[in-house]
Design a protein around this motif. Sequence first.
Motif, PDB file in Angstrom:
ATOM      1  N   GLU A   1       5.242   6.477 -22.843  1.00 31.72           N
ATOM      2  CA  GLU A   1       6.176   5.307 -22.849  1.00 31.72           C
ATOM      3  C   GLU A   1       4.991   4.952 -20.621  1.00 31.72           C
ATOM      4  N   LEU A   2       5.700   5.307 -20.042  1.00 30.77           N
ATOM      5  CA  LEU A   2       5.558   5.398 -19.082  1.00 30.77           C
ATOM      6  C   LEU A   2       3.901   5.721 -18.700  1.00 30.77           C
ATOM      7  N   ALA A   3       3.018   6.801 -19.163  1.00 30.80           N
ATOM      8  CA  ALA A   3       1.983   6.916 -18.736  1.00 30.80           C
ATOM      9  C   ALA A   3       1.131   5.356 -18.652  1.00 30.80           C
ATOM     10  N   PRO A   4       0.930   4.078 -19.119  1.00 35.15           N
ATOM     11  CA  PRO A   4       0.370   3.206 -18.862  1.00 35.15           C
ATOM     12  C   PRO A   4       1.003   2.792 -17.253  1.00 35.15           C
ATOM     13  N   TYR A   5       1.852   2.777 -17.518  1.00 30.33           N
ATOM     14  CA  TYR A   5       2.555   1.992 -16.079  1.00 30.33           C
ATOM     15  C   TYR A   5       2.559   3.023 -15.116  1.00 30.33           C
ATOM     16  N   TYR A   6       1.663   4.131 -15.439  1.00 33.53           N
ATOM     17  CA  TYR A   6       1.581   5.408 -14.455  1.00 33.53           C
ATOM     18  C   TYR A   6       1.262   4.599 -12.375  1.00 33.53           C
ATOM     19  N   GLY A   7       1.707   5.362 -11.876  1.00 30.12           N
ATOM     20  CA  GLY A   7       0.779   4.960  -9.685  1.00 30.12           C
ATOM     21  C   GLY A   7       1.674   6.125  -9.476  1.00 30.12           C
ATOM     22  N   SER A   8       1.641   5.502  -7.671  1.00 29.71           N
ATOM     23  CA  SER A   8       1.789   6.484  -6.973  1.00 29.71           C
ATOM     24  C   SER A   8       3.683   5.718  -6.384  1.00 29.71           C
ATOM     25  N   VAL A   9       4.067   6.469  -6.529  1.00 36.16           N
ATOM     26  CA  VAL A   9       5.425   6.169  -6.446  1.00 36.16           C
ATOM     27  C   VAL A   9       5.880   5.901  -4.838  1.00 36.16           C
TER      28      VAL A   9
ATOM     29  N   ARG B   1       5.399   3.901  -2.831  1.00 37.34           N
ATOM     30  CA  ARG B   1       4.392   3.263  -1.555  1.00 37.34           C
ATOM     31  C   ARG B   1       4.070   2.032  -1.858  1.00 37.34           C
ATOM     32  N   GLY B   2       3.502   2.350  -3.670  1.00 44.33           N
ATOM     33  CA  GLY B   2       2.498   1.230  -4.197  1.00 44.33           C
ATOM     34  C   GLY B   2       3.105  -0.414  -4.588  1.00 44.33           C
ATOM     35  N   ALA B   3       2.674  -1.002  -4.133  1.00 39.53           N
ATOM     36  CA  ALA B   3       3.119  -2.572  -4.101  1.00 39.53           C
ATOM     37  C   ALA B   3       2.920  -3.248  -5.344  1.00 39.53           C
ATOM     38  N   GLY B   4       2.316  -2.569  -6.321  1.00 39.60           N
ATOM     39  CA  GLY B   4       1.687  -2.990  -8.048  1.00 39.60           C
ATOM     40  C   GLY B   4       2.604  -2.988  -8.681  1.00 39.60           C
ATOM     41  N   PHE B   5       3.392  -3.661  -9.919  1.00 41.42           N
ATOM     42  CA  PHE B   5       3.653  -3.685 -11.158  1.00 41.42           C
ATOM     43  C   PHE B   5       4.013  -2.177 -11.240  1.00 41.42           C
ATOM     44  N   ALA B   6       2.960  -1.007 -11.404  1.00 35.91           N
ATOM     45  CA  ALA B   6       2.994  -0.038 -11.989  1.00 35.91           C
ATOM     46  C   ALA B   6       3.650   0.355 -11.284  1.00 35.91           C
TER      47      ALA B   6
ATOM     48  N   VAL C   1       7.313   0.201 -11.337  1.00 36.08           N
ATOM     49  CA  VAL C   1       8.165   1.487 -12.440  1.00 36.08           C
ATOM     50  C   VAL C   1       8.224   2.712 -12.683  1.00 36.08           C
ATOM     51  N   SER C   2       7.101   3.051 -11.962  1.00 39.07           N
ATOM     52  CA  SER C   2       6.946   4.343 -11.533  1.00 39.07           C
ATOM     53  C   SER C   2       7.894   4.945 -10.853  1.00 39.07           C
ATOM     54  N   THR C   3       7.906   3.971  -9.332  1.00 43.18           N
ATOM     55  CA  THR C   3       8.868   4.519  -8.432  1.00 43.18           C
ATOM     56  C   THR C   3      10.730   4.642  -8.805  1.00 43.18           C
ATOM     57  N   GLU C   4      11.085   3.220  -9.849  1.00 45.90           N
ATOM     58  CA  GLU C   4      12.177   3.040 -10.725  1.00 45.90           C
ATOM     59  C   GLU C   4      12.559   4.329 -11.510  1.00 45.90           C
ATOM     60  N   ALA C   5      11.519   4.982 -12.103  1.00 46.76           N
ATOM     61  CA  ALA C   5      11.511   5.969 -13.558  1.00 46.76           C
ATOM     62  C   ALA C   5      11.924   7.314 -12.177  1.00 46.76           C
ATOM     63  N   TYR C   6      11.455   6.839 -10.860  1.00 49.37           N
ATOM     64  CA  TYR C   6      11.146   8.744 -10.450  1.00 49.37           C
ATOM     65  C   TYR C   6      12.147   8.817 -10.001  1.00 49.37           C
ATOM     66  N   ALA C   7      13.345   7.604  -9.212  1.00 41.71           N
ATOM     67  CA  ALA C   7      14.473   7.407  -8.707  1.00 41.71           C
ATOM     68  C   ALA C   7      15.241   8.515  -9.394  1.00 41.71           C
ATOM     69  N   ARG C   8      14.906   7.628 -10.756  1.00 45.10           N
ATOM     70  CA  ARG C   8      16.592   7.270 -11.747  1.00 45.10           C
ATOM     71  C   ARG C   8      15.955   8.720 -12.329  1.00 45.10           C
ATOM     72  N   ALA C   9      15.002   9.008 -12.475  1.00 40.98           N
ATOM     73  CA  ALA C   9      15.016  10.180 -12.925  1.00 40.98           C
ATOM     74  C   ALA C   9      16.267  11.493 -11.778  1.00 40.98           C
ATOM     75  N   ARG C  10      15.865  11.680 -11.033  1.00 38.45           N
ATOM     76  CA  ARG C  10      16.744  12.498 -10.184  1.00 38.45           C
ATOM     77  C   ARG C  10      18.105  12.368 -10.090  1.00 38.45           C
TER      78      ARG C  10
END
Length: 448
Positions: free
Chosen positions: A53-61, A63-68, A71-80
């Motif tokens: 589910e995350l793979a299509p939204y994968y992007g750099s965590v 500092r990226g300005a794009g929506f993907a 999402v990746s940044t929020e998922a990474y923070a939540r995982a922590r």
Amino acid sequence: MTATHTHAGGRLLELVGGDLDVPLVGGEWVRYANLDNAASAPALCRVADAVAELAPYYGSVHRGAGFASLVSTEAYARAREVVGAFVGARPDDAVVFTRNTTDAFNLLAGVLPAGTTVLTFTGEHHANLLPWRRGDVVDLGFPASAAEALAVLEAALRRVGGAALVSVTGASNVTGEVWPVAEIARLAHRYGARVALDAAQLAAHRPLDIAAWDVDYVAFSGHKVYAPYGAGVLAGRSDWLDAGRPYLAGGGAVRRVTADDVVWTTGPARHEGGTPAALGAVALAAAVMVLEETGWERIRSHEDELLERLVAGLDAVGARRLALWDGGDRVGVVSFTVDGVEPGLLAAALSAEHGIGVRDGAFCAHPLMAHFGVPRAVRASLGVGTSADDVDRLLDGVTRIASDGPRWDYIARGASVVPDPDPRPRPSLGGLLSAGAGRAPASAPCSG
């Protein structure tokens, strides 16, 4: 809803490849019985679903300005946050994502304050032995009981007298024995020492609570808790981590860089230089969420029933089980030898002739195996995807091989024993491997 006790005759949770069919050297195909979870457990189906589910939204965590990237940044923070809660982290603890347990302990070894003595028991996994050898280490030997372990540790702490770190396993990857973690922590703190817990074999079988145990650091790997996507964890006291040299010098670990100077950041980012394994971190968080949702009493009950069945069957065939002490709590890890059958040959024949996956060797615990007087053994390890049928097939295979010997020819190849010849076709994997003729269709990754 978590899938429980489904079609495979007693699995607790569904894993990717739970209904995998594998070829035998005789041409038959059978369902794979995976009893090698202590090395690397398959992904839970729900973990694979989360990654997909995350793979299509994968992007750099970060500092990226794009929506993907958002999402990746929020998922990474939540995982922590999820992983911190899983280990029972205190509010001011750091949760650092690493590659695995070995990586985590190498990181911790690099931030030890000068003059810190490390105390370890000699039967530890190499991940909890080798990183400390760059400094002052006290070897605590092989205790014959949990009580002896505490007595030996206390005597050593008295002798050291200064800054110290006690680094100990939660459960042995060779014997499955669960160590008295809370008692070790109380004893260490009485002498002003800190405690690091190797939870690689514990985290998939028992709940972790470093705050309640008063453990200072804990490390474990995603691939041991049904999230084999390249992430691990080091969690614990922030002061050593914030003061120590960054583990990976690079982007993300800094506040400011000039032509001749650098100001490093603090917190987890200090040791997560470069692009982190965000998919791995999310997978790990998804896995521990499923384990906690399933419930530790259910997980332990499932495993204890299978472990009792396995031990009774091995005893009946006359196998020698390896253990440091009698009795006590154990997770579902059993290492054993069978008279007259070399462990590598036994493991190879179980795979090639019975479709059973076990591990053979010294299990990255060479000193412990030397203490037992055996250079190699076979290890069977249980998990939430193991069924009674898997255990029975293993016991039947061991009995047949011990009684009649292998039915195929085998040769040594390096440190392994392999069928000679090995006609089993491999999957193509998109052209990475050459697919053999007559290969059966692959089963669905997660069925049921």
